[in-house]
Design an enzyme around this catalytic site. Structure first.
Site, mmCIF file in Angstrom:
data_model
loop_
_atom_site.group_PDB
_atom_site.id
_atom_site.type_symbol
_atom_site.label_atom_id
_atom_site.label_comp_id
_atom_site.label_asym_id
_atom_site.label_seq_id
_atom_site.Cartn_x
_atom_site.Cartn_y
_atom_site.Cartn_z
ATOM 1 N N LYS A 86 -31.055 -0.691 38.758
ATOM 2 C CA LYS A 86 -31.771 -1.714 37.989
ATOM 3 C C LYS A 86 -32.911 -1.039 37.248
ATOM 4 C CE LYS A 86 -31.750 -6.266 37.558
ATOM 5 N NZ LYS A 86 -30.540 -7.104 37.484
ATOM 6 N N GLY A 187 -26.294 -27.263 35.841
ATOM 7 C CA GLY A 187 -26.582 -26.310 34.762
ATOM 8 C C GLY A 187 -25.323 -25.997 33.978
ATOM 9 N N VAL A 188 -25.219 -26.564 32.772
ATOM 10 C CA VAL A 188 -24.036 -26.303 31.954
ATOM 11 C C VAL A 188 -24.437 -25.471 30.735
ATOM 12 C CG1 VAL A 188 -22.432 -28.062 32.717
ATOM 13 C CG2 VAL A 188 -24.236 -28.706 31.118
ATOM 14 N N GLY A 189 -24.986 -24.292 31.015
ATOM 15 C CA GLY A 189 -25.285 -23.317 29.967
ATOM 16 C C GLY A 189 -24.041 -22.473 29.739
ATOM 17 N N HIS A 190 -24.241 -21.168 29.573
ATOM 18 C CA HIS A 190 -23.114 -20.290 29.257
ATOM 19 C C HIS A 190 -22.008 -20.361 30.306
ATOM 20 C CE1 HIS A 190 -26.191 -18.474 26.627
ATOM 21 N NE2 HIS A 190 -25.152 -18.289 25.847
HETATM 22 P P1 NAD Z 1 -27.883 -20.239 30.879
HETATM 23 O O1 NAD Z 1 -29.344 -20.093 30.693
HETATM 24 O O2 NAD Z 1 -26.986 -20.145 29.705
HETATM 25 O O3 NAD Z 1 -27.578 -21.659 31.557
HETATM 26 C C1 NAD Z 1 -28.377 -22.234 32.567
HETATM 27 C C2 NAD Z 1 -28.414 -23.737 32.318
HETATM 28 O O4 NAD Z 1 -29.059 -24.363 33.412
HETATM 29 C C3 NAD Z 1 -29.178 -24.136 31.063
HETATM 30 O O5 NAD Z 1 -28.382 -25.003 30.284
HETATM 31 C C4 NAD Z 1 -30.424 -24.834 31.600
HETATM 32 O O6 NAD Z 1 -30.878 -25.870 30.755
HETATM 33 C C5 NAD Z 1 -29.898 -25.384 32.913
HETATM 34 N N1 NAD Z 1 -30.912 -25.697 33.920
HETATM 35 C C6 NAD Z 1 -32.052 -25.014 34.202
HETATM 36 N N2 NAD Z 1 -32.684 -25.619 35.246
HETATM 37 C C7 NAD Z 1 -31.922 -26.671 35.614
HETATM 38 C C8 NAD Z 1 -32.033 -27.662 36.623
HETATM 39 N N3 NAD Z 1 -33.058 -27.695 37.474
HETATM 40 N N4 NAD Z 1 -31.060 -28.612 36.710
HETATM 41 C C9 NAD Z 1 -30.015 -28.610 35.846
HETATM 42 N N5 NAD Z 1 -29.862 -27.676 34.873
HETATM 43 C C10 NAD Z 1 -30.796 -26.726 34.771
HETATM 44 O O7 NAD Z 1 -27.493 -19.182 32.012
HETATM 45 P P2 NAD Z 1 -26.027 -18.655 32.366
HETATM 46 O O8 NAD Z 1 -25.772 -17.396 31.630
HETATM 47 O O9 NAD Z 1 -25.061 -19.797 32.264
HETATM 48 O O10 NAD Z 1 -26.229 -18.232 33.889
HETATM 49 C C11 NAD Z 1 -26.374 -19.244 34.890
HETATM 50 C C12 NAD Z 1 -26.723 -18.564 36.214
HETATM 51 O O11 NAD Z 1 -25.675 -17.661 36.585
HETATM 52 C C13 NAD Z 1 -27.992 -17.703 36.170
HETATM 53 O O12 NAD Z 1 -28.622 -17.808 37.422
HETATM 54 C C14 NAD Z 1 -27.464 -16.296 35.970
HETATM 55 O O13 NAD Z 1 -28.342 -15.327 36.493
HETATM 56 C C15 NAD Z 1 -26.187 -16.348 36.778
HETATM 57 N N6 NAD Z 1 -25.171 -15.381 36.331
HETATM 58 C C16 NAD Z 1 -24.704 -15.438 35.051
HETATM 59 C C17 NAD Z 1 -23.731 -14.536 34.639
HETATM 60 C C18 NAD Z 1 -23.178 -14.594 33.227
HETATM 61 O O14 NAD Z 1 -22.116 -14.003 32.996
HETATM 62 N N7 NAD Z 1 -23.821 -15.280 32.308
HETATM 63 C C19 NAD Z 1 -23.235 -13.560 35.528
HETATM 64 C C20 NAD Z 1 -23.725 -13.528 36.841
HETATM 65 C C21 NAD Z 1 -24.703 -14.466 37.232
#
Ligand code: NAD
Length: 380
Positions: A86, A187-190
């Site tokens: 890291k 959480g419906v982000g990425h």
């Molecule tokens: P992102 O930021 O695109 O999506 C997160 C979503 O959660 C956002 O839409 C945000 O508005 C929502 N959110 C935040 N707080 C909330 C709450 N209290 N209640 C409901 N929704 C809430 O992130 P991501 O890339 O989708 O990643 C999500 C998680 O997965 C993170 O913890 C990340 O570290 C982990 N992760 C992601 C990946 C990846 O490939 N993107 C890989 C390994 C781990």
């Protein structure tokens, strides 16, 4: 010997088994960073570069030691020929873009490690950062697809989460199917949005929740999902709760309120305290360790160095179903929590397969099982 909060840095490293910690400073470039290599026993260490407003060097060091160790466990349990590393950069505002002069200085420090540490994106880092580092060093992943990178890992991560859910249903009901099961996605982000789509395709009933109400609502017309307010996600009755937002969500209070049979989500470091997995077990809730569930992200990156192919990345990610099943089986047999069982399995692999090994720059061919490294010195 430098010390942090009364502890010699080498003591802190020895306690967790770190191989190497490099402090980097370049006043002209505005760079203050720490790179930690936890283990290269199974292959070069891989881990994200985190840009964060650390108040002190001690805070930065704590974070980099903890996160690099977690990466070793994630790579090991996922069967990857990689270790854990890291890099953390003291940076006042993660949203403020990093100048190339800073990325040059950090890239040179990474290059000096000769491939023992491979940089990747972390929360707050961007593809532009990775492209910037790649101008000075080949030892960086997550660059733009046109430069041989793997692009957005989220669809692959989401697929891995769904595979872990199949194993979870097999453990609970004897059948690895999500059909007619109710999943709440927080959480419906990425990742969460892709996961929701996959679950609907599998015939699951899905309820979504997001602090950005429009993100949750946008999925309703196309996918026919239900929406709940963010404060109700954890108390909605369901088969599987899937935290896909932030880490640290499972503290004693939250665990006591859950109304699910299992927790299987993408968020990193979901357990807020060391005993949270035991609290979940006491309540009869099956917890799929996050570092098993969300490994699709690094499995995807691992493909970059042998010529990225998304179909092959997905094929390898499907193995998360087998891994999660093995973790549940070990937990049952040893009467420990799945989180503990996964950690033991990961550490055992590092000890057995990686005994007395340290990755050296000349080891590249062996590491890729003879396949040529395709990402050396990209022309960016
Ligand atoms: P992102 O930021 O695109 O999506 C997160 C979503 O959660 C956002 O839409 C945000 O508005 C929502 N959110 C935040 N707080 C909330 C709450 N209290 N209640 C409901 N929704 C809430 O992130 P991501 O890339 O989708 O990643 C999500 C998680 O997965 C993170 O913890 C990340 O570290 C982990 N992760 C992601 C990946 C990846 O490939 N993107 C890989 C390994 C781990």
């Amino acid at each position: 010997m430098p010390s942090v909060r009364g502890h010699a840095v080498t003591d802190l490293m020895s306690r967790r088994g770190h191989e190497q910690v490099v402090f980097v400073a370049d006043a002209d470039a505005g760079l203050r960073a720490v790179i930690a290599i936890h283990s290269t026993a199974l292959g070069p260490s891989l881990g994200g570069v985190r840009f964060r407003d650390y108040a002190t060097d001690a805070d930065a060091l704590d974070d980099v030691l903890r996160l690099s160790e977690a990466m070793s466990l994630k790579a090991a349990i996922s069967g990857l020929h990689q270790g854990g590393g890291k890099a953390v950069v003291r940076w006042d505002d993660p949203d403020r873009p990093r100048p190339q002069v800073l990325l040059d200085a950090l890239g040179r420090a990474i290059d000096d490690l000769g491939g023992r540490y491979l940089a990747a994106e972390d929360v707050g880092a961007t593809t532009a950062d990775m492209n910037g580092l790649a101008r000075v060093t080949p030892w960086v992943t997550g660059v733009d697809e046109v430069h041989g990178g793997s692009g957005d890992p989220s669809p692959v991560t989401a697929y891995g989460v769904m595979c872990a859910m199949r194993a979870t249903m097999a453990e609970l009901d004897g059948e690895p199917t999500l059909r007619d099961r109710h999943v709440v996605v927080q959480g419906v982000g990425h990742v969460g949005a892709h996961l929701t789509r996959l679950l609907v395709e599998e015939g699951a009933r899905v309820t979504v929740s997001d602090v950005f109400a429009t993100r949750a609502a946008a999925l309703v017309p196309a996918l026919g999902v239900d929406v709940v307010a963010p404060d109700l996600a954890f108390t909605t009755q369901c088969d599987i709760l899937s935290p896909c937002a932030l880490g640290g969500v499972l503290d004693d209070v939250a665990v006591a309120r859950l109304r699910c049979r299992a927790v299987v989500g993408a968020a990193n470091n979901q357990l807020a305290s060391p005993g949270a997995d035991a609290r979940l077990a006491e309540r009869g809730i099956l917890y799929a360790p996050d570092f098993v569930v969300n490994a699709g992200g690094i499995i995807n990156i691992a493909e970059e160095f042998v010529g990225y192919d998304r179909a092959r990345a997905l094929e390898h990610t499907a193995g998360i179903e087998t891994t999660a099943a093995a973790v549940y089986r070990a937990a049952r047999e040893q009467q420990v929590t799945p989180a503990r069982a996964a950690e033991v399995l990961a550490r055992r692999r590092i000890e057995v397969e990686g005994a007395d090994r340290r990755w050296q720059p000349g080891d590249a061919a062996a590491w890729t099982n003879g396949a040529p490294l395709t990402r050396l010195r990209p022309e960016i």
